[in-house]
Write an enzyme that holds these catalytic residues in place. Structure first.
Site, PDB file in Angstrom:
ATOM      1  N   GLU A  94      12.432 -54.259  -3.423  1.00  0.00           N
ATOM      2  CA  GLU A  94      12.001 -53.763  -4.721  1.00  0.00           C
ATOM      3  C   GLU A  94      13.005 -52.736  -5.239  1.00  0.00           C
ATOM      4  O   GLU A  94      12.937 -51.552  -4.874  1.00  0.00           O
ATOM      5  CB  GLU A  94      10.626 -53.096  -4.608  1.00  0.00           C
ATOM      6  CG  GLU A  94       9.534 -54.028  -4.133  1.00  0.00           C
ATOM      7  CD  GLU A  94       8.160 -53.545  -4.589  1.00  0.00           C
ATOM      8  OE1 GLU A  94       7.513 -54.295  -5.317  1.00  0.00           O
ATOM      9  OE2 GLU A  94       7.771 -52.419  -4.245  1.00  0.00           O
ATOM     10  N   LYS A 109      -1.975 -50.441  -6.929  1.00  0.00           N
ATOM     11  CA  LYS A 109      -1.667 -49.004  -7.021  1.00  0.00           C
ATOM     12  C   LYS A 109      -2.963 -48.226  -7.275  1.00  0.00           C
ATOM     13  O   LYS A 109      -4.016 -48.634  -6.774  1.00  0.00           O
ATOM     14  CB  LYS A 109      -0.598 -48.760  -8.089  1.00  0.00           C
ATOM     15  CG  LYS A 109       0.620 -49.670  -7.869  1.00  0.00           C
ATOM     16  CD  LYS A 109       1.822 -49.303  -8.672  1.00  0.00           C
ATOM     17  CE  LYS A 109       2.943 -50.260  -8.335  1.00  0.00           C
ATOM     18  NZ  LYS A 109       4.175 -49.957  -9.066  1.00  0.00           N
ATOM     19  N   ASN A 139      -0.229 -55.483  -5.761  1.00  0.00           N
ATOM     20  CA  ASN A 139      -0.352 -54.063  -5.427  1.00  0.00           C
ATOM     21  C   ASN A 139      -0.995 -53.376  -6.626  1.00  0.00           C
ATOM     22  O   ASN A 139      -0.332 -53.144  -7.625  1.00  0.00           O
ATOM     23  CB  ASN A 139       1.053 -53.498  -5.140  1.00  0.00           C
ATOM     24  CG  ASN A 139       1.045 -51.989  -4.979  1.00  0.00           C
ATOM     25  OD1 ASN A 139      -0.009 -51.377  -4.834  1.00  0.00           O
ATOM     26  ND2 ASN A 139       2.229 -51.392  -5.000  1.00  0.00           N
ATOM     27  N   GLU A 168       7.103 -45.601  -4.375  1.00  0.00           N
ATOM     28  CA  GLU A 168       6.329 -44.445  -4.872  1.00  0.00           C
ATOM     29  C   GLU A 168       5.966 -43.521  -3.718  1.00  0.00           C
ATOM     30  O   GLU A 168       5.901 -42.297  -3.887  1.00  0.00           O
ATOM     31  CB  GLU A 168       5.092 -44.946  -5.646  1.00  0.00           C
ATOM     32  CG  GLU A 168       5.496 -45.478  -7.018  1.00  0.00           C
ATOM     33  CD  GLU A 168       4.682 -46.662  -7.523  1.00  0.00           C
ATOM     34  OE1 GLU A 168       3.546 -46.863  -7.074  1.00  0.00           O
ATOM     35  OE2 GLU A 168       5.228 -47.398  -8.387  1.00  0.00           O
ATOM     36  N   SER A 188       8.679 -55.611 -11.806  1.00  0.00           N
ATOM     37  CA  SER A 188       8.465 -56.238 -13.118  1.00  0.00           C
ATOM     38  C   SER A 188       8.399 -57.767 -13.073  1.00  0.00           C
ATOM     39  O   SER A 188       8.840 -58.427 -14.011  1.00  0.00           O
ATOM     40  CB  SER A 188       9.527 -55.759 -14.119  1.00  0.00           C
ATOM     41  OG  SER A 188       9.439 -54.363 -14.305  1.00  0.00           O
ATOM     42  N   GLY A 236       7.908 -51.217 -12.616  1.00  0.00           N
ATOM     43  CA  GLY A 236       7.127 -50.675 -13.725  1.00  0.00           C
ATOM     44  C   GLY A 236       7.938 -50.409 -14.980  1.00  0.00           C
ATOM     45  O   GLY A 236       7.476 -49.752 -15.907  1.00  0.00           O
ATOM     46  N   HIS A 246       6.422 -48.105   0.256  1.00  0.00           N
ATOM     47  CA  HIS A 246       6.590 -48.385  -1.178  1.00  0.00           C
ATOM     48  C   HIS A 246       7.419 -47.255  -1.792  1.00  0.00           C
ATOM     49  O   HIS A 246       7.318 -46.102  -1.387  1.00  0.00           O
ATOM     50  CB  HIS A 246       5.225 -48.492  -1.869  1.00  0.00           C
ATOM     51  CG  HIS A 246       5.346 -48.965  -3.280  1.00  0.00           C
ATOM     52  ND1 HIS A 246       5.667 -48.111  -4.303  1.00  0.00           N
ATOM     53  CD2 HIS A 246       5.258 -50.204  -3.820  1.00  0.00           C
ATOM     54  CE1 HIS A 246       5.744 -48.821  -5.429  1.00  0.00           C
ATOM     55  NE2 HIS A 246       5.511 -50.093  -5.151  1.00  0.00           N
TER      56      HIS A 246
HETATM   57  P1  PGA Z   1       5.644 -53.726 -11.027  1.00  0.00           P
HETATM   58  O1  PGA Z   1       5.452 -53.006  -9.605  1.00  0.00           O
HETATM   59  O2  PGA Z   1       5.376 -55.181 -10.809  1.00  0.00           O
HETATM   60  O3  PGA Z   1       4.620 -53.065 -11.927  1.00  0.00           O
HETATM   61  O4  PGA Z   1       7.045 -53.448 -11.467  1.00  0.00           O
HETATM   62  C1  PGA Z   1       5.876 -53.623  -8.427  1.00  0.00           C
HETATM   63  C2  PGA Z   1       5.591 -52.722  -7.253  1.00  0.00           C
HETATM   64  O5  PGA Z   1       5.666 -51.500  -7.371  1.00  0.00           O
HETATM   65  O6  PGA Z   1       5.272 -53.223  -6.152  1.00  0.00           O
END
Ligand code: PGA
Length: 251
Positions: free
Chosen positions: A168, A11, A9, A98, A213, A174, A96
């Protein structure tokens, strides 16, 4: 038996130049990735067309980062499932964290977006997961259960025959704070058993990704857990070498 699936992803990261470097880098290292592990990249929608060109003839599959709940019309800024389908998207991420937390997409809206993806012949990657305070209050299963229930209520269990779920935990996204393999496995087992309560077949076959992460150093122990079938990768998906290490952990 269900396979493994690793999806990057991206983003809101990329440029025409960085995309080319990244895709070429991934292509060059794909021999290290088991045939049992699907490899997906989810670029920002404006770059889907370009990535579609760059991935032609390779085993890299394409996904979108979201999809509108409506099929067409006056929805400024949105992208329809039929549009991303025209550019070869096999998958679309929906719900997601976000989107849920920054853009206030509710469980009900996410369910409608899941349905819209399927109407367009796209496999939704449904993200679920709890906030830190929800985990600390002992509400993880409640929250994840409700997020699943919204989709089950709208679409029914059969829709999950053609879907992926990504667990998640929001506190792990992140932050560099990965869930431990045991913490992740516990929630994955909960999700699978919840679905198994309605259909054992669908529960056994559905791919459950972990996200939050994941990197080249921790992917192997996470993916070794019984109910973890790969990952949804953010930051570590932006570098070919790191992303390939994670894909190679999908055996
Ligand atoms: P990350 O994000 O691997 O940077 O923690 C995962 C995600 O948001 O799908």
């Amino acid at each position: 038996m269900r396979g493994m699936l690793v999806a990057g992803n991206w983003k809101m990261n990329a440029s025409l130049q960085s995309i080319e470097t990244l895709i070429n880098g991934i292509k060059q290292g794909l021999e290290s990735v088991s045939e049992n592990c699907g490899v997906v990249v989810c670029p920002p929608s404006i770059y889907i067309s370009k990535v579609n060109e760059l991935t032609q003839g390779s085993r890299i599959l394409l996904g979108a980062q979201n999809v509108c709940e409506e099929d067409k019309g006056a929805f400024t800024g949105e992208v329809a499932g039929t549009m991303i389908k025209e550019f070869n998207c096999t998958y679309a991420i929906v719900g997601h964290s976000e989107r849920r937390n920054i853009y206030r997409e509710t469980d009900e809206l996410v369910a409608k977006r899941f349905a819209a993806a399927r109407r367009a012949g796209i496999i939704p990657i449904l993200c679920v997961g709890e906030l830190l305070e929800e985990r600390e209050a002992g509400n993880t299963e409640d929250i994840v259960g409700k997020q699943l229930d919204a989709v089950l209520a709208l679409e029914g269990i059969d829709a999950f025959a053609d879907a992926v779920i990504a667990y998640e935990p929001v506190w792990a996204i992140g932050t560099g704070k990965t869930a431990t393999p045991d913490q992740a496995q516990e929630v994955h087992a909960f999700i699978r058993s919840k679905l198994a309560g309605i259909s054992k077949d669908i529960a056994n076959n559905i791919i459950l990704q972990y996200g939050g992460s994941v990197n080249g150093a921790n992917a192997e122990e996470l993916f070794a857990m019984e109910d973890i079938d790969g990952g949804l990768i953010g930051g570590a998906a932006l570098k070919a070498e790191e992303f390939l290490k994670i894909c190679a952990a999908g055996k």
